[in-house]
Motif scaffolding. Sequence first.
Motif, short mmCIF file in Angstrom:
data_model
loop_
_atom_site.label_atom_id
_atom_site.label_comp_id
_atom_site.label_asym_id
_atom_site.label_seq_id
_atom_site.Cartn_x
_atom_site.Cartn_y
_atom_site.Cartn_z
N LEU A 1 0.82 -1.21 0.00
CA LEU A 1 0.00 0.00 0.00
C LEU A 1 0.85 1.26 0.00
CD1 LEU A 1 -2.82 -0.96 2.54
CD2 LEU A 1 -2.93 -0.96 0.05
N ASP A 2 2.14 1.12 0.35
CA ASP A 2 3.05 2.26 0.31
C ASP A 2 3.39 2.68 -1.12
OD1 ASP A 2 3.16 2.49 3.00
OD2 ASP A 2 5.10 1.54 3.26
N ILE A 3 3.16 1.77 -2.07
CA ILE A 3 3.55 2.03 -3.46
C ILE A 3 2.54 2.97 -4.10
CG2 ILE A 3 3.97 0.99 -5.71
CD1 ILE A 3 4.81 -1.55 -4.25
N SER A 4 3.01 4.09 -4.63
CA SER A 4 2.12 5.12 -5.19
C SER A 4 2.06 5.08 -6.71
CB SER A 4 2.58 6.51 -4.72
OG SER A 4 3.92 6.75 -5.13
N THR A 5 2.60 4.02 -7.31
CA THR A 5 2.51 3.86 -8.76
C THR A 5 1.75 2.58 -9.08
OG1 THR A 5 4.65 2.70 -8.82
CG2 THR A 5 4.67 5.09 -9.14
N PRO A 6 1.11 2.48 -10.23
CA PRO A 6 0.34 1.27 -10.57
C PRO A 6 1.23 0.03 -10.63
CG PRO A 6 -0.25 3.09 -12.02
CD PRO A 6 0.96 3.53 -11.26
N TYR A 7 0.69 -1.08 -10.13
CA TYR A 7 1.44 -2.33 -10.18
C TYR A 7 0.49 -3.50 -10.42
CZ TYR A 7 -0.13 -3.47 -5.41
OH TYR A 7 -0.90 -3.74 -4.30
N ALA A 8 1.08 -4.62 -10.84
CA ALA A 8 0.34 -5.86 -11.06
C ALA A 8 1.09 -7.01 -10.38
CB ALA A 8 0.18 -6.14 -12.55
N GLU B 1 -4.53 -12.80 -8.89
CA GLU B 1 -3.99 -11.60 -9.54
C GLU B 1 -4.46 -10.38 -8.77
OE1 GLU B 1 -4.93 -11.47 -13.66
OE2 GLU B 1 -4.17 -13.49 -14.09
N GLU B 2 -3.58 -9.40 -8.64
CA GLU B 2 -3.92 -8.18 -7.92
C GLU B 2 -3.42 -6.98 -8.72
OE1 GLU B 2 -2.49 -6.15 -3.75
OE2 GLU B 2 -3.17 -8.25 -3.71
N LEU B 3 -4.30 -5.97 -8.83
CA LEU B 3 -3.97 -4.74 -9.54
C LEU B 3 -4.20 -3.55 -8.61
CD1 LEU B 3 -5.82 -5.43 -12.94
CD2 LEU B 3 -3.37 -5.73 -12.49
N SER B 4 -3.37 -2.53 -8.75
CA SER B 4 -3.56 -1.29 -8.01
C SER B 4 -3.17 -0.13 -8.91
CB SER B 4 -2.69 -1.28 -6.75
OG SER B 4 -2.71 0.00 -6.14
N ASP B 5 -3.93 0.97 -8.79
CA ASP B 5 -3.56 2.16 -9.56
C ASP B 5 -2.60 3.04 -8.77
OD1 ASP B 5 -5.14 3.35 -7.65
OD2 ASP B 5 -6.42 4.43 -9.06
N GLY B 6 -2.16 2.55 -7.61
CA GLY B 6 -1.25 3.33 -6.78
C GLY B 6 -1.96 4.36 -5.94
N SER C 1 2.85 -1.37 -13.78
CA SER C 1 1.81 -1.56 -14.80
C SER C 1 1.13 -0.22 -15.08
CB SER C 1 0.79 -2.60 -14.31
OG SER C 1 -0.11 -2.95 -15.34
N PRO C 2 1.85 0.66 -15.76
CA PRO C 2 1.33 2.03 -15.97
C PRO C 2 0.13 2.09 -16.90
CG PRO C 2 3.35 1.70 -17.23
CD PRO C 2 3.19 0.48 -16.37
N ASN C 3 -0.11 1.03 -17.66
CA ASN C 3 -1.18 1.08 -18.66
C ASN C 3 -2.39 0.22 -18.27
OD1 ASN C 3 0.37 2.76 -20.42
ND2 ASN C 3 1.54 0.93 -21.03
N ILE C 4 -2.66 0.08 -16.96
CA ILE C 4 -3.82 -0.69 -16.53
C ILE C 4 -5.10 -0.03 -17.06
CG2 ILE C 4 -5.16 -1.47 -14.53
CD1 ILE C 4 -2.65 -1.58 -12.91
N ASP C 5 -5.98 -0.86 -17.58
CA ASP C 5 -7.28 -0.38 -18.06
C ASP C 5 -8.10 0.09 -16.86
OD1 ASP C 5 -9.74 0.07 -19.18
OD2 ASP C 5 -9.98 -1.94 -20.05
N ALA C 6 -8.45 1.35 -16.82
CA ALA C 6 -9.19 1.91 -15.69
C ALA C 6 -10.55 1.25 -15.49
CB ALA C 6 -9.37 3.42 -15.89
N ASN C 7 -11.10 0.65 -16.55
CA ASN C 7 -12.40 -0.02 -16.43
C ASN C 7 -12.35 -1.23 -15.50
OD1 ASN C 7 -13.84 1.72 -18.19
ND2 ASN C 7 -12.97 0.66 -19.97
#
Length: 391
Positions: free
Chosen positions: A66-73, A93-98, A249-255
Amino acid sequence: MRTSARFFGLLAPSLLCIPVISAQTNAPPPDPHEIVTREPHTLSKPAERSAALDLLDRARHTYNLLDISTPYALKVSFETNGAAQNEGQGTMEELSDGGSHWRWMAKLQDSLVIRIGVNGRVYGTNPSELVPLRVQMIRSALHWPIKRNAGASAIRAADVERDGKAMSCLLLSSSIPPNPAPRTWVENEYCIDPDTGLLQTWSEAPGIFAVYDYDGAAEFHGHTLPRQITIFEEGHIVVQARVESLEDSPNIDANLFQPTPEMVEAGGSFTLASPNRFPMRVDPSDGPTSTFFQPVIVHAILDAQDGRVLDAEVLQNSDRDLSRAAMDLVKSTSFSPSGFQQEAFINVQFHLPAVELGGPPIFHSSVRWVIWEHPRKAAPVRGRGPSRSGK
């Protein structure tokens, strides 16, 4: 009929103090993965406790994505084997927009769980369906193995060596009983590499051990997840989880972070709580009691809204009759709900019967057990509905 016993609030602290000074309790049975085999040193000096807490904080930080402020997968594969309701091969699988949006999905056999977090609200494919025990174990081992309120605990420490590797083992509990064994029934155990600060083994209760392997792991924005986690119960492998990838993962689909109309219509869903421990004392239904207590740890998951047991297993089977009785008692009891699905390690403390009060313990399979209830137990929770809680 289901017994309604609400143990978390007022009851749990009082139960911790139940055994009188003259009471006797067997040490936990030997386990091949128990590293601490000699009595640890109790940390009483402020400098000692501060150093131990700093080591725990350092190890905890490693897992706090949760400390990570950039998107990751994050992608994980796993295989489970044991007596839980759902066993087999699976993926997560886990995705976060940071920021405030996240999503995780886990597949295990025919079970598919999806949780989506949007600005503090949580949604799911089926808001009330349970998350399998093994999935919750994997998420606990990956994300929150080390308790946050360690500063309030009594701490014992031991420097050990396993397979040529030096480790600092810290054992935490609410209080240390007199004349303790090297490992007591009430202690959490964390063994950490003091040089790297990486967690090596975690044992939430006697009988279960998570072993962390960092071979091939890489640092990711100041954090390091293990490449593999192996969880043992009674010396047998029940979970093998492998971190396949953790990457930007900077290009995660926001949908992907948007709940479906069906999820929104169903209302909010529950998410998972970090592991918890509490005692349950039981007495024979009639006749005198001895001064002897025999614990059995039951590992369970509890429903978010009504506290009922969704799945459970016994971590020690040194006495099959007591193990069976512990399972029956736990499964017939509803515990205090929290709005989260809880992973609980329930210390069922059997107060063994005797021929005469205070005499030597006796036990036979026909003993009928009853739960000792505190007069101030919490009132039952009325109604049922989805909870709305954070990740």
